[in-house]
Design a protein around this motif. Structure first.
Motif, short mmCIF file in Angstrom:
data_model
loop_
_atom_site.label_atom_id
_atom_site.label_comp_id
_atom_site.label_asym_id
_atom_site.label_seq_id
_atom_site.Cartn_x
_atom_site.Cartn_y
_atom_site.Cartn_z
N ALA A 132 -25.94 11.63 -31.65
CA ALA A 132 -27.00 12.36 -32.35
C ALA A 132 -27.79 11.44 -33.27
CB ALA A 132 -26.40 13.53 -33.13
N ALA A 133 -27.10 10.55 -33.98
CA ALA A 133 -27.78 9.61 -34.89
C ALA A 133 -28.69 8.67 -34.09
CB ALA A 133 -26.75 8.82 -35.68
N TRP A 134 -28.15 8.14 -33.00
CA TRP A 134 -28.92 7.23 -32.17
C TRP A 134 -30.06 7.94 -31.46
CZ3 TRP A 134 -29.35 2.09 -31.55
CH2 TRP A 134 -28.43 1.31 -32.25
N THR B 34 -25.17 18.23 -26.67
CA THR B 34 -26.51 18.85 -26.60
C THR B 34 -26.86 19.56 -27.91
OG1 THR B 34 -26.21 19.18 -24.23
CG2 THR B 34 -28.02 20.36 -25.26
N PHE B 35 -25.95 20.35 -28.42
CA PHE B 35 -26.24 21.08 -29.66
C PHE B 35 -26.41 20.11 -30.83
CE2 PHE B 35 -26.10 24.72 -27.40
CZ PHE B 35 -24.92 25.45 -27.30
N ALA B 36 -25.62 19.03 -30.86
CA ALA B 36 -25.70 18.08 -31.97
C ALA B 36 -26.98 17.25 -31.92
CB ALA B 36 -24.48 17.16 -31.96
N SER B 37 -27.32 16.75 -30.73
CA SER B 37 -28.50 15.88 -30.62
C SER B 37 -29.80 16.67 -30.56
CB SER B 37 -28.40 15.01 -29.37
OG SER B 37 -27.59 13.88 -29.61
N PHE B 38 -29.73 17.86 -30.02
CA PHE B 38 -30.95 18.66 -29.82
C PHE B 38 -30.75 20.07 -30.35
CE2 PHE B 38 -32.42 15.14 -27.47
CZ PHE B 38 -31.41 14.73 -26.61
#
Lengths: 149, 143
Positions: A132-134, B34-38
């Motif tokens: 997520a950070a990247w 998916t939930f964490a990044s988006f």
């Protein structure tokens, strides 16, 4: 979009920590290589790179490796200037727009290839939080590079 | 975009190596990644407990993985095999097409993390094409 991206202390630490362990030369070549393999239409920018006729030709191509290293080294600048990406990439943005004529969509694609290379290299260490950070960083760099268009 | 014989072999082979982990990977790709990044993807699950380790999300990840396993088994007729799911996504779920790319990317990252040796550029390309083909079928009746 002209919204400043904010990285938390944890995100910065995660990103910088991982970056310290990246073999930039190797990873750069791999990321660019995967871009050209997985999205063959991106080869349009590299007509003078020689043999791009197969996955192995692409991954072993010395020009791909050299250029990949150049690109990822530049990305290292982003890691050092996470709070100031727009200014950091202003010149490169102009270059990519006015001289290289690269559709900014390609920055997102390459960003995702960088992530996947990190995933293969760091495996379990590339946790969802790390991703997520990247993900945030590659998106922010892509936006910074598209800023002068 | 067409899945070549080599693509199909790559996908079948990789999916075979995943074995019983498909459900676990589905959960990881969906929930954790998916939930964490988006975070925008969470808007499709207001009725779910989205806290870490949620049983609902785990179950849903497994559901998605099982559907993909079915798709792998029917790569020569994805529209046929995925017809019911295609209807579901078009008429009931109506997930914006952009989200299929986000989940596909996170599935690729998950696989890359767990099977780095298998995840060669050629296999990566085949899997990306496969997820793209599945996504196309699932959004084919949207309008």
């Amino acid at each position: 979009p002209d919204i400043m991206v904010h990285f938390s202390a944890e995100e910065k630490a995660a990103i910088t920590g991982l970056w310290g362990k990246v073999h930039v030369e190797e990873a750069g070549g791999e990321a660019l290589g995967r871009l050209l393999v997985v999205y063959p239409w991106t080869q349009r920018f590299f007509d003078n790179f020689g043999n791009l006729s197969s996955a192995s030709a692409i991954m072993g191509n010395p020009k791909v490796k050299a250029h990949g290293k150049k690109v990822l080294t530049s990305f290292g600048n982003a890691v050092k200037h996470m709070d100031d990406l727009k200014d950091t990439f202003a010149e490169l943005s102009e270059l990519h727009c006015d001289k290289l004529h690269v559709d900014p969509e390609n920055f997102k694609l390459l960003g995702n290839m960088i992530l996947i290379v990190l995933a293969t290299h760091f495996s379990k260490e590339f946790t969802p939080q790390m991703q997520a950070a990247w993900q945030k960083l590659t998106t922010a760099v892509a936006n910074a590079l598209a800023h002068k268009y | 975009m067409v899945l070549s014989p080599a693509d199909k072999t790559n996908v079948k082979s990789t999916w075979g190596k995943i074995g019983g982990h498909a459900g676990e990977y589905g959960g990881e790709a969906l929930e954790s990644r998916t939930f964490a990044s988006f975070p925008t993807t969470k808007t499709y699950f207001p009725h779910f407990d989205l806290s870490h380790g949620s049983a609902q999300v785990k179950a849903h990840g497994k559901k998605v993985a099982d559907a993909l396993t079915n798709a792998v088994a029917h790569m020569d007729d994805l529209p046929g095999a995925l017809s019911a799911l295609s209807d579901l996504h078009a008429y009931k779920l109506r997930v914006d097409p952009v989200n299929f790319k986000l989940l596909s990317h996170c599935l690729l990252v998950t696989l890359a993390c767990h099977h780095p040796a298998e995840f060669t550029p050629a296999v990566h390309a085949s899997l990306d094409k496969f997820f793209s083909a599945v996504s196309t079928v699932l959004t084919s009746k949207y309008r």
